[in-house]
Every structure is written in structure tokens, then in C-alpha cells.
Design a protein around this motif. Structure first.
Motif, PDB file in Angstrom:
ATOM      1  N   ILE A   1       1.051   1.669   1.435  1.00  0.00           N
ATOM      2  CA  ILE A   1       1.304   0.248   1.649  1.00  0.00           C
ATOM      3  C   ILE A   1       2.771   0.083   2.047  1.00  0.00           C
ATOM      4  O   ILE A   1       3.669   0.466   1.304  1.00  0.00           O
ATOM      5  N   SER A   2       2.983  -0.496   3.217  1.00  0.00           N
ATOM      6  CA  SER A   2       4.340  -0.694   3.711  1.00  0.00           C
ATOM      7  C   SER A   2       4.434  -2.040   4.414  1.00  0.00           C
ATOM      8  O   SER A   2       3.436  -2.586   4.874  1.00  0.00           O
ATOM      9  N   HIS A   3       5.651  -2.532   4.531  1.00  0.00           N
ATOM     10  CA  HIS A   3       5.894  -3.750   5.290  1.00  0.00           C
ATOM     11  C   HIS A   3       5.707  -3.510   6.791  1.00  0.00           C
ATOM     12  O   HIS A   3       5.546  -4.445   7.556  1.00  0.00           O
ATOM     13  N   SER A   4       5.746  -2.266   7.199  1.00  0.00           N
ATOM     14  CA  SER A   4       5.662  -1.902   8.608  1.00  0.00           C
ATOM     15  C   SER A   4       4.384  -1.124   8.874  1.00  0.00           C
ATOM     16  O   SER A   4       4.125  -0.094   8.234  1.00  0.00           O
ATOM     17  N   ARG A   5       3.604  -1.598   9.835  1.00  0.00           N
ATOM     18  CA  ARG A   5       2.392  -0.874  10.222  1.00  0.00           C
ATOM     19  C   ARG A   5       2.747   0.526  10.720  1.00  0.00           C
ATOM     20  O   ARG A   5       2.098   1.511  10.366  1.00  0.00           O
TER      21      ARG A   5
ATOM     22  N   GLN B   1      -7.773  17.659   4.562  1.00  0.00           N
ATOM     23  CA  GLN B   1      -8.791  17.391   3.547  1.00  0.00           C
ATOM     24  C   GLN B   1      -8.586  16.043   2.868  1.00  0.00           C
ATOM     25  O   GLN B   1      -9.547  15.391   2.478  1.00  0.00           O
ATOM     26  N   ALA B   2      -7.327  15.647   2.694  1.00  0.00           N
ATOM     27  CA  ALA B   2      -7.015  14.416   1.969  1.00  0.00           C
ATOM     28  C   ALA B   2      -7.343  13.193   2.808  1.00  0.00           C
ATOM     29  O   ALA B   2      -7.114  13.168   4.016  1.00  0.00           O
ATOM     30  N   VAL B   3      -7.867  12.179   2.153  1.00  0.00           N
ATOM     31  CA  VAL B   3      -8.157  10.900   2.794  1.00  0.00           C
ATOM     32  C   VAL B   3      -6.963   9.989   2.522  1.00  0.00           C
ATOM     33  O   VAL B   3      -6.725   9.590   1.385  1.00  0.00           O
ATOM     34  N   VAL B   4      -6.212   9.693   3.569  1.00  0.00           N
ATOM     35  CA  VAL B   4      -5.007   8.869   3.446  1.00  0.00           C
ATOM     36  C   VAL B   4      -5.124   7.731   4.450  1.00  0.00           C
ATOM     37  O   VAL B   4      -5.212   7.963   5.655  1.00  0.00           O
ATOM     38  N   GLU B   5      -5.114   6.502   3.937  1.00  0.00           N
ATOM     39  CA  GLU B   5      -5.279   5.321   4.774  1.00  0.00           C
ATOM     40  C   GLU B   5      -3.998   4.487   4.775  1.00  0.00           C
ATOM     41  O   GLU B   5      -3.428   4.243   3.713  1.00  0.00           O
ATOM     42  N   PRO B   6      -3.557   4.029   5.941  1.00  0.00           N
ATOM     43  CA  PRO B   6      -2.394   3.152   6.002  1.00  0.00           C
ATOM     44  C   PRO B   6      -2.789   1.688   5.826  1.00  0.00           C
ATOM     45  O   PRO B   6      -3.877   1.279   6.237  1.00  0.00           O
ATOM     46  N   ALA B   7      -1.904   0.923   5.204  1.00  0.00           N
ATOM     47  CA  ALA B   7      -2.066  -0.528   5.087  1.00  0.00           C
ATOM     48  C   ALA B   7      -0.679  -1.119   5.288  1.00  0.00           C
ATOM     49  O   ALA B   7       0.034  -1.393   4.332  1.00  0.00           O
TER      50      ALA B   7
ATOM     51  N   SER C   1      -0.326  -7.501   3.554  1.00  0.00           N
ATOM     52  CA  SER C   1      -1.586  -8.235   3.580  1.00  0.00           C
ATOM     53  C   SER C   1      -2.537  -7.655   2.547  1.00  0.00           C
ATOM     54  O   SER C   1      -2.897  -6.482   2.622  1.00  0.00           O
ATOM     55  N   ILE C   2      -2.937  -8.482   1.600  1.00  0.00           N
ATOM     56  CA  ILE C   2      -3.904  -8.033   0.603  1.00  0.00           C
ATOM     57  C   ILE C   2      -5.216  -7.637   1.280  1.00  0.00           C
ATOM     58  O   ILE C   2      -5.871  -6.690   0.857  1.00  0.00           O
ATOM     59  N   ASP C   3      -5.585  -8.325   2.361  1.00  0.00           N
ATOM     60  CA  ASP C   3      -6.825  -7.984   3.070  1.00  0.00           C
ATOM     61  C   ASP C   3      -6.756  -6.577   3.657  1.00  0.00           C
ATOM     62  O   ASP C   3      -7.721  -5.811   3.578  1.00  0.00           O
ATOM     63  N   LEU C   4      -5.610  -6.221   4.265  1.00  0.00           N
ATOM     64  CA  LEU C   4      -5.451  -4.869   4.810  1.00  0.00           C
ATOM     65  C   LEU C   4      -5.475  -3.827   3.708  1.00  0.00           C
ATOM     66  O   LEU C   4      -6.061  -2.750   3.867  1.00  0.00           O
ATOM     67  N   VAL C   5      -4.852  -4.135   2.587  1.00  0.00           N
ATOM     68  CA  VAL C   5      -4.842  -3.185   1.459  1.00  0.00           C
ATOM     69  C   VAL C   5      -6.254  -3.010   0.914  1.00  0.00           C
ATOM     70  O   VAL C   5      -6.700  -1.881   0.665  1.00  0.00           O
ATOM     71  N   GLU C   6      -6.970  -4.101   0.741  1.00  0.00           N
ATOM     72  CA  GLU C   6      -8.355  -4.003   0.250  1.00  0.00           C
ATOM     73  C   GLU C   6      -9.224  -3.173   1.196  1.00  0.00           C
ATOM     74  O   GLU C   6     -10.013  -2.341   0.748  1.00  0.00           O
ATOM     75  N   SER C   7      -9.065  -3.371   2.491  1.00  0.00           N
ATOM     76  CA  SER C   7      -9.836  -2.594   3.477  1.00  0.00           C
ATOM     77  C   SER C   7      -9.469  -1.117   3.417  1.00  0.00           C
ATOM     78  O   SER C   7     -10.350  -0.249   3.495  1.00  0.00           O
ATOM     79  N   ALA C   8      -8.171  -0.825   3.273  1.00  0.00           N
ATOM     80  CA  ALA C   8      -7.723   0.564   3.191  1.00  0.00           C
ATOM     81  C   ALA C   8      -8.248   1.229   1.923  1.00  0.00           C
ATOM     82  O   ALA C   8      -8.665   2.390   1.946  1.00  0.00           O
ATOM     83  N   VAL C   9      -8.234   0.503   0.813  1.00  0.00           N
ATOM     84  CA  VAL C   9      -8.764   1.054  -0.444  1.00  0.00           C
ATOM     85  C   VAL C   9     -10.248   1.355  -0.289  1.00  0.00           C
ATOM     86  O   VAL C   9     -10.717   2.431  -0.685  1.00  0.00           O
ATOM     87  N   ALA C  10     -10.987   0.442   0.310  1.00  0.00           N
ATOM     88  CA  ALA C  10     -12.427   0.674   0.516  1.00  0.00           C
ATOM     89  C   ALA C  10     -12.661   1.896   1.397  1.00  0.00           C
ATOM     90  O   ALA C  10     -13.554   2.711   1.126  1.00  0.00           O
ATOM     91  N   ALA C  11     -11.838   2.071   2.429  1.00  0.00           N
ATOM     92  CA  ALA C  11     -11.989   3.212   3.341  1.00  0.00           C
ATOM     93  C   ALA C  11     -11.601   4.524   2.664  1.00  0.00           C
ATOM     94  O   ALA C  11     -12.166   5.577   2.967  1.00  0.00           O
TER      95      ALA C  11
ATOM     96  N   THR D   1       1.817  -6.696  -3.949  1.00  0.00           N
ATOM     97  CA  THR D   1       0.467  -6.711  -3.388  1.00  0.00           C
ATOM     98  C   THR D   1      -0.387  -5.630  -4.053  1.00  0.00           C
ATOM     99  O   THR D   1      -1.544  -5.872  -4.411  1.00  0.00           O
ATOM    100  N   ALA D   2       0.183  -4.446  -4.242  1.00  0.00           N
ATOM    101  CA  ALA D   2      -0.550  -3.358  -4.906  1.00  0.00           C
ATOM    102  C   ALA D   2      -0.911  -3.752  -6.336  1.00  0.00           C
ATOM    103  O   ALA D   2      -2.045  -3.538  -6.777  1.00  0.00           O
ATOM    104  N   ARG D   3       0.052  -4.332  -7.031  1.00  0.00           N
ATOM    105  CA  ARG D   3      -0.219  -4.756  -8.418  1.00  0.00           C
ATOM    106  C   ARG D   3      -1.293  -5.834  -8.476  1.00  0.00           C
ATOM    107  O   ARG D   3      -2.141  -5.834  -9.372  1.00  0.00           O
ATOM    108  N   MET D   4      -1.255  -6.766  -7.525  1.00  0.00           N
ATOM    109  CA  MET D   4      -2.256  -7.830  -7.479  1.00  0.00           C
ATOM    110  C   MET D   4      -3.646  -7.241  -7.240  1.00  0.00           C
ATOM    111  O   MET D   4      -4.615  -7.636  -7.888  1.00  0.00           O
TER     112      MET D   4
END
Length: 129
Positions: A8-12, A29-35, A46-56, A75-78
Motif C-alpha cells: 500500500i503506497s500513496h504512489s501507484r 512463487q509469492a503473490v504480491v499485489e500493489p495498491a 484508496s480503501i477500494d484498491l486495497v480491498e481489491s488487492a487483498v482479495a486478489a 487505510t490498512a488499519r481501517m
């Protein structure tokens, strides 16, 4: 199954770059998603981007979040608070080094607690000693 990781970063661009490096260090092997960035690609979070990344990233063994600063951490804590926080943890770790350590550990099939510990141990790896 494997522990997933979300950057999770302020910058895409920053989130995508850290995710790219972490995936490489996780030997593919590791699944690493950017948000990163806000929902329109600008600086922000964006909480929406974080939620999508967590789901992925969620392969069933939990998800580790690494955040850069300020509102990314909030955002992560929320997200953790809203989700009940059982299978999602936030690491208190340097973003790049923590992501690399977490991805390397996740690639071994380690559980969420071990991946979390590896990310947080990245503070111990000094660059000038």
C-alpha cells in the motif's frame, strides 16, 4: 495455498515497483499485489484498491499488508478493523526491505505469523554496518 502480500503506497508507481521487486525475490512463487494511489491514479490512498488487492492476494492462508506512511497506514488499519483482522495483518516494516523479506518467506510456504515476523525483522538489516 500461500500467504499473500499487499503493498500500500500513496504512489501507484511505487506500489507496482515494490511489488515487482518482491515478486522477483519470492522467486515467482509469492503473490504480491500493489495498491497504490487513489482510485483515479493520482497520489493518495484508496480503501477500494486495497480491498481489491487483498482479495486478489488472498490464497486462503492470510494476507500481510505493508504500507508506506500516513494515510496508507490508516487505510490498512481501517481495512483490518472492518474485516475483523484475523487473517490480515499490517507489518511495521520498511516498505521495500519488508516486502522482499515477506515475499521470500511466503515463497517457502510459511504461515502468516512467520511472514509477518520476516517483514518486521527487515529493520535489523542495516546498510552501513
Amino acid at each position: 495455498m500461500m500467504v499473500g502480500i499487499v503493498i500500500i503506497s500513496h504512489s501507484r508507481t511505487l506500489a507496482e515497483g515494490v511489488a515487482e521487486v518482491a515478486r522477483a525475490m519470492g522467486v515467482g512463487q509469492a503473490v504480491v499485489e500493489p495498491a497504490g494511489g487513489d482510485s483515479e491514479g493520482r497520489l493518495g490512498t484508496s480503501i477500494d484498491l486495497v480491498e481489491s488487492a487483498v482479495a486478489a492476494a488472498d490464497g486462503g492462508d492470510g494476507v500481510l499488508l505493508l504500507a508506506d506512511l500516513g494515510s496508507s497506514v490508516l487505510t490498512a488499519r481501517m481495512l483490518i478493523e472492518d474485516s475483523g483482522g484475523e487473517d490480515v495483518l499490517l507489518a511495521d516494516a520498511p516498505l521495500v526491505e519488508g516486502a522482499v523479506a515477506a515475499a521470500s518467506m511466503a515463497a517457502t510456504g510459511a504461515d502468516l505469523a512467520a511472514v509477518h515476523a520476516a517483514a518486521e525483522a527487515a529493520f535489523d538489516h542495516r546498510k552501513t554496518r
